[in-house]
Structures are given as structure tokens and as C-alpha cells.
Write a protein that holds these residues in place. Structure first.
Motif: not given
Length: 434
Positions: A295, A300, A303, A305, A327, A333
Motif C-alpha cells: 500500500l 494509505a 484511504s 486505512l 477503505v 486498501a
């Protein structure tokens, strides 16, 4: 104290929720500047997340919105006349100052304070230090109200200590629990506090975006609280420059699990060694590192996450990742999240929540809550009027529907009617939470 639990104290989104783009380094905030917001949807989305956690059996408390607009702030800056005149003059002469006075940013309770539970503190009480949030003007207006709200909820001096914020100086810039993670074998057992800073107070910072947290601020908080096992770690400057303005954009932890992106810490190997050394004899940390190949850092951050919540539902040994719906809609993600579950590691399942209105301003599920480890005695001593149950949830849903607009642009905030609407709404909320 093995029967302690991790409660959540969520910021209730205020009626002035808008996209004013006041936060440099927060890419979502900047990119949505001037967009139409929906305060009603924002508040209902945040409240639905609270209800979902409460339904899982986790104690859930409500932190009320702060009074906005802060016309006292504008008056201190030289604007005079009636409230309507002060507001109109500020929007005409200094719209950034006016936008700061109207900001609903206290909704992100992860920045409200840093918390040390009784199992880790020097005097066996639960400690709070409200964050001074001085890096951004609009957020620096929050800490006095935050202190008062925390003292209202956690008022028993035998169990709780609510400190004042650190002195509002750049050397002591403090962003609260968004840069703090507590690891432990179980919530009531002694743990290790990870204090993640962006810069030292005396170093030159030349980055495009500000490094908001100083090491010296967290050292002061740890001393105040008598934190037994503090570990001070440096956030990766590359992550800050990529848009990870707080460490909780790239890292989250709960119990013995630390889930983070490869770029979260300046030296991941040294981080692991320091955490293991601090945890020796207490527990063995589980490090779940997601690499750039799995990712990319940009994904990262977009999204969010890692701005998920990691929670332990009652009766379950493993953790649940409460992730933003974004996500689920981001293929890479989502693949990482599903891989965590399939790996049979510390994370048992993923649940998705819709907090899109908050996400558009750069705040995911984890931003909206302050984690507070509480013993049964702490829970009994906390103000019950702020604890979410079915009755309070129903009253808040009705209150939001009655007082919140479903469409707002920053220009609407120059309207004097909006001042009256916001005041009436918070007066009614105070009655509900009294």
C-alpha cells in the motif's frame, strides 16, 4: 484491574461544520476548501458510529461541540459592535480569522487531550492533559473549552486529574492523543505509552507542511502524568510531508498490537527495539507493518486505512478494525484490510463505517474519538449524562434533525441567522446533557 475497559469519548459534530481549508498539511481539508458541507449528515454519521460501538458493548461517551462562532476571539482582535457587526466585519476584513472563529474542529476528539490510565500513572488516578493545538489558529481556540468539558465529565478528584493545557508556546506544541498509542497485555494491566513527535523544539524545521508535535511537549505530559513506561519516537518526516499531519494517519494500536505503515516512523527497527524493551516482562508486542509495495504511502493517506479504530469487543480475544467506508471503496486498501483478517493475526474482522463528511475535512473514525481506559470505579464516577445509551441516542438524533442544516458553505457563516441557530442548538444540547 484486569476488568478495565477502553471507553470512547467522541466529539459530537457541531452545527457549523464546514470546509474552510484552515489546516495546512491536511490534504483533504485543503482540497475540499469552499465545498458544500452537510452538518446534519456529519453529526448523524458521527453519532451512528458512536451507537455502533456502544452496541458492541463498549462504553461510549459524548463530548459536546464547542460554542461557535467564538465572537470573543474576534472582539479580542479589535472587531467591535453588535454580534452581527463583529461577524460581518471579520468576514469582510479577515476571512481566515472569521473562519477560525466558526470552525467545528473540536469534533476530532483524538486531539482533545492525552490520557494516561490509572494503571500507568504515578498516583493511580486517570490523567488528562488537554492539547494546546497551537500550530493551527482555529484549533488553538479549543483547549479552554476542552478542559471545562473534561472536568464536567470526569469531575471526581479521587479518581481523575484534568490538567490545564501546556503553555501555548511553539516549543511545547501539543496535538494530543492523535500522536499517542498505548500498548498492553490487557486494558487494566500496566502498559507502554508511545509518544510520537514530529520535531524537536530546538531544531530547524524546513518542511513544506508543519511538524505539529514537539518531543518536549510529550516529555512534559509524561512527567505530569507520572507515566511509568514512556517511549518517545520520531515520526517519519517523509510521512508528514506526504500529508500524515498526525501519526494516527499512518499508525493505530490497541492491546499488544501496533498496526502501522512502513513509512510511519523514522526508524522502524529502532522503534520495535524500544517498544520491546519497554514492554519486557509485561507482554510481547505484535507489530503489523504494511509495506510500500502493499500500500503506497499516498494510498494509505487518501484511504485513511490507519485512521481506523482498533477495538476489543467484550468476550473477544482478538481485535476489530473499524475502518472508514473509503477503505472498502479503495481496492488496495481493502485488500490490505482483508489480508489482515485472513492472516489469522491479532485482527479478527473489519467493520466499515460511513463518516464521509468528517473524512472530507481529513478526519476518519479514529480522529473522532478519544480513547480512555477506565476501571469499573472510573465508569461509575464519570458523569452519566454524557454516556450514550438508547435514550440519549434518540434525543440526540431528534435534536440534530431539528437544529442542523443539511447544506452549508463558508459564505453562509456571514449570516447573522446562523449565529442564532448555533446558539439555540447548543443551549438545547446543554439541557439534554445536564
Amino acid at each position: 484491574m484486569t476488568d478495565a475497559v477502553e471507553a470512547n469519548l467522541d466529539g459530537l459534530v457541531g452545527p457549523t461544520h464546514n470546509y474552510a481549508g484552515l489546516s495546512p498539511g491536511n490534504l483533504a481539508s485543503q482540497s475540499n476548501f469552499g465545498a458544500v458541507s452537510n452538518p446534519r449528515a456529519a453529526a448523524l454519521q458521527g453519532l451512528a458510529k458512536m451507537k455502533r460501538l456502544a452496541d458492541m458493548g463498549l462504553p461510549q461517551f459524548v463530548l459536546p461541540p464547542q460554542p461557535r462562532p467564538d465572537l470573543g476571539f474576534l472582539r479580542r482582535l479589535g472587531f467591535t459592535g453588535s454580534d452581527a457587526e463583529v461577524n460581518a466585519a471579520a468576514w469582510k476584513a479577515a476571512p481566515i480569522l472569521a473562519g477560525s472563529a466558526w470552525s467545528a474542529s473540536s469534533m476530532w476528539a483524538a486531539n482533545a487531550a492525552t490520557v494516561t490510565p490509572s494503571a500507568d500513572s504515578g498516583d493511580g488516578r486517570l490523567h488528562f492533559t488537554p492539547a494546546n493545538l497551537l500550530t493551527n489558529l482555529h484549533r488553538s481556540l479549543e483547549h479552554s473549552h476542552t478542559t471545562a468539558a473534561l472536568k464536567r465529565i470526569f469531575s471526581d478528584p479521587r479518581r481523575f486529574t484534568v490538567h490545564d493545557a501546556l503553555p501555548p508556546q511553539p516549543h511545547l506544541a501539543d496535538e494530543g492523543a492523535a500522536n499517542h498509542v498505548r500498548l498492553c497485555a490487557e486494558h487494566g494491566a500496566p502498559g507502554v505509552s508511545l509518544f510520537v513527535y514530529g520535531r524537536g523544539a530546538y531544531e530547524a524545521w524546513t518542511g513544506r507542511f508543519p511538524a505539529r508535535q514537539t518531543c518536549e511537549a510529550f516529555e512534559a505530559v509524561a512527567r505530569r502524568h507520572g507515566a511509568h513506561r514512556p517511549v518517545h519516537l520520531r515520526q517519519n518526516p517523509r510521512a508528514i510531508q506526504a500529508g500524515a499531519f498526525h501519526n494516527d494517519v499512518v499508525c493505530v494500536g490497541a492491546l499488544d498490537c501496533l498496526f502501522y505503515h512502513q513509512a510511519a516512523f523514522e526508524d522502524p527497527a529502532a522503534m520495535q527495539a524500544e517498544v520491546r524493551a519497554a514492554a519486557a516482562g509485561l507482554f510481547e508486542p505484535q507489530f503489523v507493518e504494511i509495506g510500500e509495495a502493499e500500500l503506497p504511502l499516498a494510498d494509505a493517506i487518501s484511504s485513511y486505512l490507519f485512521n481506523s479504530m482498533l477495538v476489543q469487543a467484550p468476550g473477544e480475544a482478538r481485535l476489530t478494525l473499524v475502518a472508514p467506508i473509503d477503505v472498502a471503496e479503495h481496492p488496495r486498501a481493502r485488500a490490505v484490510a482483508e489480508g489482515l483478517v485472513a492472516s489469522n493475526g491479532p485482527i479478527r474482522r473489519v467493520e466499515y463505517v460511513d463518516v464521509r463528511e468528517s473524512m472530507r475535512n481529513g478526519g476518519g473514525p479514529a480522529c473522532l474519538r478519544l480513547r480512555v481506559v477506565m476501571t469499573p470505579e472510573d465508569l461509575a464516577a464519570a458523569n452519566p449524562a454524557h454516556r450514550l445509551d438508547d435514550r440519549l441516542h434518540g434525543r440526540l438524533v431528534e435534536w440534530i434533525g431539528r437544529h442542523y442544516r443539511d447544506r452549508l458553505v463558508p459564505a453562509n457563516l456571514a449570516d447573522h441567522e446562523m449565529i442564532k441557530e448555533a446558539r439555540i442548538a447548543l443551549e438545547q444540547l446543554d439541557t439534554i446533557l445536564s
